[in-house]
Enzyme design. Structure first.
Site, mmCIF file in Angstrom:
data_model
loop_
_atom_site.group_PDB
_atom_site.id
_atom_site.type_symbol
_atom_site.label_atom_id
_atom_site.label_comp_id
_atom_site.label_asym_id
_atom_site.label_seq_id
_atom_site.Cartn_x
_atom_site.Cartn_y
_atom_site.Cartn_z
ATOM 1 N N TYR A 1 15.957 4.938 5.597
ATOM 2 C CA TYR A 1 15.316 3.660 5.295
ATOM 3 C C TYR A 1 16.397 2.627 4.956
ATOM 4 C CZ TYR A 1 11.010 6.420 4.703
ATOM 5 O OH TYR A 1 9.937 7.265 4.872
ATOM 6 N N HIS B 1 13.223 15.151 7.493
ATOM 7 C CA HIS B 1 12.399 14.046 7.963
ATOM 8 C C HIS B 1 11.674 14.378 9.261
ATOM 9 C CE1 HIS B 1 12.409 9.401 7.306
ATOM 10 N NE2 HIS B 1 11.215 9.842 7.612
ATOM 11 N N LEU C 1 -2.909 4.264 4.059
ATOM 12 C CA LEU C 1 -3.758 3.082 4.255
ATOM 13 C C LEU C 1 -3.675 2.580 5.697
ATOM 14 C CD1 LEU C 1 -3.062 1.172 0.920
ATOM 15 C CD2 LEU C 1 -5.011 2.632 1.501
ATOM 16 N N GLY C 2 -3.323 3.492 6.608
ATOM 17 C CA GLY C 2 -3.287 3.107 8.011
ATOM 18 C C GLY C 2 -2.319 1.978 8.281
ATOM 19 N N GLY D 1 -1.346 -0.265 6.416
ATOM 20 C CA GLY D 1 -1.846 -1.499 5.832
ATOM 21 C C GLY D 1 -3.180 -1.967 6.377
ATOM 22 N N GLY E 1 -6.119 -4.667 3.792
ATOM 23 C CA GLY E 1 -6.500 -6.061 3.920
ATOM 24 C C GLY E 1 -7.141 -6.318 5.264
#
Length: 319
Positions: free
Chosen positions: A53, A128, A209-210, A212, A216
């Protein structure tokens, strides 16, 4: 608190990948440090990062954030992705991931992570991705040697099959497996989750949360990494917004947010499951953590299953 194998962690963790600049838009260091520190204070003490990352910068950031608070967190990082050499793995989201998990690289990789994090050990160390050119058992064997030395306390694997878990767990106990799992990616339910339950291995869903989607009302995602995600492509995104709209209606009925519904559903999937949602803001982090207070009854769970069955999403998953 929950357990991943023999590791006790918070029931919801924090995925620090969102703080890599460009992943979900801009993120400056001051904001990023404040978010990680808030995660620890608020109780999301399982902190998840990786040497890939930001090419190690995310580990440095997490290390700065937990300086002086090492005993308050369960620190997890990953290794195996490289930016030069390695074997190329091509995934559906049009990104090539190169992996080099040769056993002789394990020590250098972990020690470099420890230096960036500013710690003498990590609580959970993952591979990973499996390396297609190296038997997974050889890689895990090298990782196990570093556990014996105390540089890592527990081992984990990411993005593996049930068969790979069975083959490696007998060589060294696995604390956890990471895989994508959410209301629109339910593939682990077929084979992986039953095996983990049988072996007593914990499960850490990434992208709970897919990416994002459930955080939202996403209408476009062309400014970050999701620009290459099939489920956020024009027609697919429109279809998914329509298809999962009734989940938003259910969340409204329950007086919770869609993100809280998605996380509460995951927490009801098993006692040894710890999602690691990513966010760049303390406010969204607090919203996520409130999912631990939500009890979904049998009727609500049945409605969720009916509204978001396996295979409902339009477009392929990330991997």
């Amino acid at each position: 608190m929950r357990t991943l194998g023999s590791l006790t962690t918070s029931d919801i963790g924090y995925g620090a990948m969102a703080l890599v600049p460009g992943m979900y838009g801009d993120s400056d260091d001051r904001q990023a440090l404040a978010t990680v520190r808030h995660a620890v204070t608020a109780g999301a003490t399982l902190l998840d990062t990786a040497d890939a990352y930001g090419a190690g910068e995310n580990e440095r950031l997490v290390g700065r954030a937990i300086a002086g608070r090492r005993d308050e967190v369960q620190l997890a990082t990953k290794w195996g992705i490289v930016f030069d050499g390695g074997r190329t793995l091509t995934h559906h989201h049009a990104q090539e991931i190169r992996v080099d998990a040769r056993p002789e690289r394990a020590r250098d990789a972990l020690e470099a992570s420890l230096r960036r994090l500013g710690v003498d050990h990590v609580d959970l160390w993952y591979l990973h991705f499996p390396d297609p050119g190296v038997p997974l058992e050889e890689t895990v064997g090298a990782m196990a040697e570093l556990v014996a030395e105390g540089k890592a306390r527990h081992l984990g694997l990411c993005n593996v099959t049930a068969e790979q878990v069975l083959a490696t767990h007998q060589l060294h106990p696995l604390a956890a497996v990471q895989s994508e799992y959410s209301l629109w990616t339910r593939d682990p339910e077929r084979a992986l989750l039953p095996v983990l339950s049988e072996l007593g291995v914990g499960f850490v869903p990434w992208s709970p949360l897919g990416a994002g989607f459930f955080a939202g009302d996403v209408r476009t995602a062309d400014q970050d990494f999701r620009a290459n995600h099939p489920r956020f492509a024009g027609a697919n995104l429109a279809a998914n917004r329509d298809r999962f709209a009734r989940l938003r209606d259910l969340a409204d009925e329950l007086d919770i947010t869609p993100a809280q519904l998605a996380l509460a559903w995951l927490l009801h999937r098993g006692e040894h499951l710890v999602p690691i949602p990513s966010t760049r803001t303390p406010a969204h982090l607090d919203e996520n953590l409130r999912a631990t207070d939500i009890t979904l009854d049998a009727a609500a769970l049945a409605r969720i299953d009916a509204l978001a069955p396996a295979g409902a999403a339009s477009g392929s998953a990330l991997l």
